[in-house]
Structure formats: structure tokens, C-alpha cells
Design a protein around this motif. Structure first.
Motif, PDB file in Angstrom:
ATOM      1  N   SER A 157      14.933 120.433 -44.845  1.00 14.17           N
ATOM      2  CA  SER A 157      16.196 120.879 -44.880  1.00 14.17           C
ATOM      3  C   SER A 157      16.826 120.752 -43.372  1.00 14.17           C
ATOM      4  CB  SER A 157      16.429 122.065 -45.399  1.00 14.17           C
ATOM      5  OG  SER A 157      15.806 123.142 -44.572  1.00 14.17           O
ATOM      6  N   GLU A 188      22.280 119.298 -51.648  1.00 10.47           N
ATOM      7  CA  GLU A 188      22.508 120.728 -52.196  1.00 10.47           C
ATOM      8  C   GLU A 188      22.199 121.668 -50.890  1.00 10.47           C
ATOM      9  OE1 GLU A 188      19.948 121.591 -55.462  1.00 10.47           O
ATOM     10  OE2 GLU A 188      18.084 121.271 -54.184  1.00 10.47           O
ATOM     11  N   ARG A 189      23.004 122.605 -51.365  1.00  6.19           N
ATOM     12  CA  ARG A 189      22.647 123.984 -50.296  1.00  6.19           C
ATOM     13  C   ARG A 189      21.331 124.630 -50.500  1.00  6.19           C
ATOM     14  NH1 ARG A 189      27.300 128.098 -48.303  1.00  6.19           N
ATOM     15  NH2 ARG A 189      26.127 129.201 -46.710  1.00  6.19           N
ATOM     16  N   ASN A 230      20.064 127.651 -48.863  1.00  6.85           N
ATOM     17  CA  ASN A 230      20.113 129.055 -48.933  1.00  6.85           C
ATOM     18  C   ASN A 230      21.339 129.643 -49.475  1.00  6.85           C
ATOM     19  OD1 ASN A 230      21.452 127.768 -46.933  1.00  6.85           O
ATOM     20  ND2 ASN A 230      21.206 129.163 -45.310  1.00  6.85           N
ATOM     21  N   LYS A 231      21.432 130.174 -50.791  1.00  3.96           N
ATOM     22  CA  LYS A 231      22.394 130.527 -51.558  1.00  3.96           C
ATOM     23  C   LYS A 231      22.224 132.155 -51.633  1.00  3.96           C
ATOM     24  CE  LYS A 231      22.449 126.480 -54.387  1.00  3.96           C
ATOM     25  NZ  LYS A 231      22.277 125.732 -55.574  1.00  3.96           N
ATOM     26  N   GLY A 232      23.512 132.746 -51.823  1.00  5.88           N
ATOM     27  CA  GLY A 232      23.322 134.301 -52.074  1.00  5.88           C
ATOM     28  C   GLY A 232      23.344 135.055 -50.667  1.00  5.88           C
ATOM     29  N   ALA A 241      22.457 133.425 -47.499  1.00 10.35           N
ATOM     30  CA  ALA A 241      23.369 132.416 -47.164  1.00 10.35           C
ATOM     31  C   ALA A 241      24.326 132.707 -45.740  1.00 10.35           C
ATOM     32  CB  ALA A 241      24.302 131.812 -48.254  1.00 10.35           C
ATOM     33  N   ALA A 247      24.128 127.747 -42.758  1.00 13.02           N
ATOM     34  CA  ALA A 247      23.794 126.966 -44.001  1.00 13.02           C
ATOM     35  C   ALA A 247      22.892 125.714 -43.858  1.00 13.02           C
ATOM     36  CB  ALA A 247      25.017 126.510 -44.743  1.00 13.02           C
ATOM     37  N   TYR A 289      20.931 122.413 -45.710  1.00 12.57           N
ATOM     38  CA  TYR A 289      21.067 121.265 -46.859  1.00 12.57           C
ATOM     39  C   TYR A 289      20.009 120.574 -46.965  1.00 12.57           C
ATOM     40  CZ  TYR A 289      25.885 122.619 -45.972  1.00 12.57           C
ATOM     41  OH  TYR A 289      27.002 123.580 -45.829  1.00 12.57           O
TER      42      TYR A 289
END
Length: 129
Positions: free
Chosen positions: A19, A50-51, A53-55, A58, A62, A64
Motif C-alpha cells: 500500500s 481502494e483505501r 485504513n478505514k474507520g 483512518a 490514508a 491506498y
């Protein structure tokens, strides 16, 4: 089209890494920060990136990654505005109708230099006979 070509370059670059963040993409010299942001958004819209690290995680930078989904082919020509559907919905003809031609007469005033009285003569000419 430049965004599409840049996205292909970015996806190839991302495929070699787990990433990356926009700042890492910029630091690599691949593209400017603004271009990298635009290209990442373009790739995400098309499902090619797509991203990661979510939540709650994040909040930092960020990251990807490439999804492996190919980008759609870019349009070769811009889609022009077409009002054909609207015209037919309103009952407006798209081609002008052929109207019958009415016999017409054209009157032309001839200036005769040989006329001694100096008056003009009126001549009739029939058209469309």
C-alpha cells in the motif's frame, strides 16, 4: 485522458507495493501531490484502487492499494449533447418537413440607361413553373 494514463502508471507502481499514501507517491517522484490525489480518486471511482485504513485508524495518512480491477477504456470522443429524445417526447420534428411550394412571382425593377424618359420599367418573371 491524462488522468487515465497517470492512473495506469500509479496502479502499476502500486502493484509492486502492499500500500502507499499520497505523500509516498509524491516522494517517489511519480507525480505531484495534486495529480496523485486526482489519480487516486479516479482509480477509486472505477474500483481499481481502494483505501486500506478505514474507520478509527483512518485519522492518519490514508493508504491506498491496487484491487487488480482493470480501469475502463477511456472514451475516444466526447459525448455530445443530444436532444433527440426530448424533441420526440415533445412531438417536435427532428427533420424539417417538406412544405409544398407555392407559385411565386418576383418583380424586378430594371434600370434602363437607354430610356430617354428616365422612368424604370417593371418586368415580371415567373419562378417555379
Amino acid at each position: 485522458m491524462k488522468v487515465h494514463a497517470s492512473a495506469l502508471t500509479l496502479l502499476h507502481w502500486l502493484a509492486q507495493r502492499e500500500s502507499a499514501s499520497v505523500s509516498e507517491i509524491t516522494a517517489s517522484g511519480l507525480m505531484s501531490s495534486r495529480e496523485a490525489s486526482d489519480v487516486v480518486r479516479y482509480a477509486m471511482r472505477n474500483g481499481a484502487a481502494e483505501r486500506v485504513n478505514k474507520g478509527a485508524s483512518a485519522r492518519g495518512s490514508a493508504r491506498y492499494r491496487s484491487t487488480g480491477v482493470p480501469l475502463p477504456e477511456p472514451r475516444t470522443s466526447p459525448a455530445g449533447a443530444s436532444f433527440d429524445g426530448l424533441l420526440s417526447a415533445w412531438g417536435i420534428a427532428q427533420e424539417p418537413p417538406e412544405l409544398p411550394v407555392v407559385r411565386t412571382r418576383v418583380y424586378q425593377i430594371e434600370d434602363s440607361a437607354q430610356d430617354s424618359r428616365g422612368d424604370a420599367r417593371l418586368s415580371k418573371q415567373k419562378l417555379n413553373d
